[in-house]
Write an enzyme that holds these catalytic residues in place. Structure first.
Site, PDB file in Angstrom:
ATOM      1  N   LYS A 137     -60.113  22.665  16.290  1.00 23.15           N
ATOM      2  CA  LYS A 137     -59.102  21.532  16.234  1.00 23.15           C
ATOM      3  C   LYS A 137     -58.086  21.868  17.215  1.00 23.15           C
ATOM      4  CE  LYS A 137     -56.084  18.933  13.079  1.00 23.15           C
ATOM      5  NZ  LYS A 137     -55.662  18.846  11.504  1.00 23.15           N
ATOM      6  N   GLU A 158     -42.152  62.442  15.214  1.00 23.10           N
ATOM      7  CA  GLU A 158     -42.785  61.617  14.859  1.00 23.10           C
ATOM      8  C   GLU A 158     -42.951  60.672  16.473  1.00 23.10           C
ATOM      9  OE1 GLU A 158     -39.878  62.192  14.076  1.00 23.10           O
ATOM     10  OE2 GLU A 158     -38.661  60.494  13.987  1.00 23.10           O
ATOM     11  N   HIS A 196     -37.518  64.892  17.029  1.00 23.41           N
ATOM     12  CA  HIS A 196     -38.401  63.771  16.221  1.00 23.41           C
ATOM     13  C   HIS A 196     -39.749  64.010  16.522  1.00 23.41           C
ATOM     14  CE1 HIS A 196     -34.835  61.332  14.847  1.00 23.41           C
ATOM     15  NE2 HIS A 196     -34.319  61.920  15.760  1.00 23.41           N
ATOM     16  N   CYS A 203     -34.148  65.895  12.269  1.00 24.20           N
ATOM     17  CA  CYS A 203     -32.928  65.402  12.944  1.00 24.20           C
ATOM     18  C   CYS A 203     -31.708  65.520  11.955  1.00 24.20           C
ATOM     19  CB  CYS A 203     -32.922  64.287  13.600  1.00 24.20           C
ATOM     20  SG  CYS A 203     -31.721  64.048  14.897  1.00 24.20           S
TER      21      CYS A 203
HETATM   22  N1  GLN Z   1     -26.461  61.726  13.253  1.00 22.55           N
HETATM   23  C1  GLN Z   1     -26.798  62.802  13.665  1.00 22.55           C
HETATM   24  C2  GLN Z   1     -26.602  63.382  14.894  1.00 22.55           C
HETATM   25  O1  GLN Z   1     -26.127  62.754  15.726  1.00 22.55           O
HETATM   26  C3  GLN Z   1     -28.631  62.973  13.525  1.00 22.55           C
HETATM   27  C4  GLN Z   1     -29.100  61.874  14.464  1.00 22.55           C
HETATM   28  C5  GLN Z   1     -30.542  61.720  13.954  1.00 22.55           C
HETATM   29  O2  GLN Z   1     -30.864  62.072  13.056  1.00 22.55           O
HETATM   30  N2  GLN Z   1     -31.231  60.837  14.913  1.00 22.55           N
HETATM   31  O3  GLN Z   1     -26.598  64.491  15.351  1.00 22.55           O
END
Ligand code: GLN
Length: 532
Positions: free
Chosen positions: A223, A508, A506, A380
């Site tokens: 359809k 990840e 980071h 972080c």
């Molecule tokens: N707020 C913190 C900084 O600016 C950590 C930043 C974050 O976790 N990406 O350093």
């Protein structure tokens, strides 16, 4: 160079990004070079200044670009490293056009959306494709067809197809086929209407990817094909899948790859989905399970932590230990205490973040992990707060804090980066992107990476205050990873704890299905061991 343009109808949140990434995987498996581009029709130049509650996580690329989270999906699915140019926004396009206008490049002309803005869009896509030597530029147009903001982009796509020929540009439209009532009838009208909307601006899709809870009934498929003027083979069903990594296989089984290849007159250079299937098998069939508590402040919108979720998928496949994430809102820890919310967790992760809401809850979670010897990872902000927690509770430095949260703290163990002091604007002004980090040869982190020189992505304004280093290290918290000739602290490890690793970067963001983030992998292994 051919183009595949993915549009979305009916509503947002249908998984257009995953459809796009999956098409990329399938074409890459045929030996083709696929270059993905995400278009975000909003006026922000980049995602860096947006709240994760609205669009989910801000994804950072190697070059420091702050991008939409779909770029993360592309990188993970296609196993490539992208740049800021792979994310086009209205802000970037208008900025480029206005700069040209000021420069006199359009001298004498009236600068207009058509042709100047649409030309800029097409040029941008071609430029990126050519630079990367693409066989296929795979473009996802964010938003929903009919949005005013998306109009110039869709018009540019129509022009592109007209200029280089329909055999070189293929439109894939993703829609929703809802199921209503007790009989569970699948409804095609929303799809028909959004295709009509697309056709009214001169775009005829060649393929329709229909999202829904259940697979499309064969009659419904016919359809949709009939009403939308698309061959039946071009209508594919995308029901809910166990994981996003199932989607490429699901589309391939319906022969979408062959259909696209035929339509675009492409030749397969190889056939290779084996790695992908292997990965999926490992993910589906775990030998063990563990629970990791993710203590954040945007836990009601899981997309805010998308790369962590994916990194744990990758680690699950590698260890055959399925990670269940327990979502813990740090403010709730402040109200109820750490114990009731973290009891039973075999690992604890404190991710990145900004602003002071929920900070004390995160610190309490870290204290709980440290004292109870529960495997811990900080990222972080989680790294910075690991230092704050240790300074307060082990060194006894009362009111130790990051100057982000308490500018008057007597012990600013985390402080503004010196180069940030003169920064005024908020857009793209943090320490961003991939930087080299040197690890001490004997540390646990170097063992996890199998190397002492690593490159990881950053996004921060604050860092560990070197004035407190000696004191902290003497008490057993060691900064085993540093950058910029040892000036900047990047990784900490707590001596004598089974697994307590935190990083300023980071990890990840660079995690891939077959190359998981080493620190998430380490946490998963430690959590599995803790689970017994
Ligand atoms: N707020 C913190 C900084 O600016 C950590 C930043 C974050 O976790 N990406 O350093």
């Amino acid at each position: 160079m051919k183009f595949i343009i993915v549009t979305g109808g009916v509503m947002s949140g249908l998984g257009k990004g995953i459809t796009t990434s999956s098409i990329g995987v399938l074409l890459k498996s045929k030996g083709l070079k696929v270059v993905p581009i995400k278009i975000d029709p909003y006026l922000n130049v980049d995602a860096g200044t947006m709240n994760p509650y609205q669009h989910g996580e801000v994804f950072v690329l190697d070059d420091g670009a702050e991008a939409d989270l779909d770029l993360g999906n592309y990188e993970r699915f296609l196993d490539v490293n992208l740049t800021g140019d792979n994310n086009i926004t209205t802000g970037k396009i208008y900025r480029a056009v206005i700069e040209k206008e000021r420069n006199g490049d359009y001298l004498g002309k009236t600068v207009q959306i058509i042709p100047h803005v649409t030309d800029e869009i097409k040029d941008w896509m071609r430029r990126v494709g050519q630079r990367e030597g693409a066989d296929i530029v795979l473009v996802e147009v964010g938003g929903t067809v009919g949005d005013i903001e998306g109009m110039p982009f869709l018009e540019a796509m129509r022009q592109l197809a007209m200029e280089i020929g329909r055999e070189n540009v293929l439109f894939v439209h993703t829609t929703l086929v809802p199921m209503l009532g007790t009989v569970g009838e699948q409804k095609t009208k929303p799809t028909q209407q959004s295709v009509r909307e697309l056709r009214s601006i001169g775009i005829q899709p060649s393929a329709i990817v229909a999202r829904g809870d259940e697979p499309l009934h064969p009659d419904i498929r016919k359809k949709i094909a009939f009403f939308c003027d698309v061959p039946v083979e071009g209508v594919v069903s995308a029901p809910n899948a166990p994981t996003i990594y199932d989607v490429p296989i699901l589309l391939d089984e319906q022969k979408l790859t062959d259909y696209i290849m035929k339509k675009l007159e492409l030749e397969a250079k190889k056939e290779d989905l084996e790695d992908w299937r292997d990965y999926l098998d490992r993910l589906r069939d775990p030998e063990r399970e563990c629970t990791i508590a993710l203590v954040g402040k945007y836990t009601h919108l899981r997309d805010s932590y998308l790369s962590h979720i994916e990194a744990f998928h990758h680690a699950s496949a590698a260890t055959r230990c399925r990670v269940h994430i327990r979502w813990v809102e740090s403010v709730d820890i402040e109200k109820k205490g750490a114990e009731p919310l973290l009891r039973g967790a075999e690992g604890i992760l404190v991710p990145g973040g900004f602003g002071d809401r929920g900070i004390e809850g995160k610190i309490a979670a870290i204290e709980y992990a440290r004292e109870n010897e529960i495997p811990f990872q900080g990222v972080c902000l989680g790294f910075q707060l690991g230092t704050v927690e240790f300074s307060r509770h082990v060194l006894g430095l009362e009111d130790a804090n990051s100057s982000e949260f308490n500018p008057k703290s007597p012990h600013p163990v985390v402080d503004l980066l010196p180069e940030q002091r003169s920064v005024k604007g908020m857009g793209a002004t943090m320490r961003l992107g991939a930087h080299e980090v040197t690890l001490e040869p004997e540390c646990a982190t170097a063992k996890l990476y199998g190397d002492t020189t690593i490159y990881e992505r950053h996004r921060h304004r604050y860092e560990i205050n070197p004035a407190y280093l000696e004191k902290i290290e003497a008490a057993g918290l060691k900064y085993v990873g540093r950058s910029d000739d040892g000036r900047r602290m990047e990784v900490l490890e707590l001596q004598g704890h089974p697994y307590f690793i935190a990083s300023q970067f980071h990890p990840e963001l660079r995690s891939r299905p077959l190359r998981p983030s080493p620190i998430h992998l380490g946490l998963t292994r430690a959590a599995a061991k803790f689970a017994g």
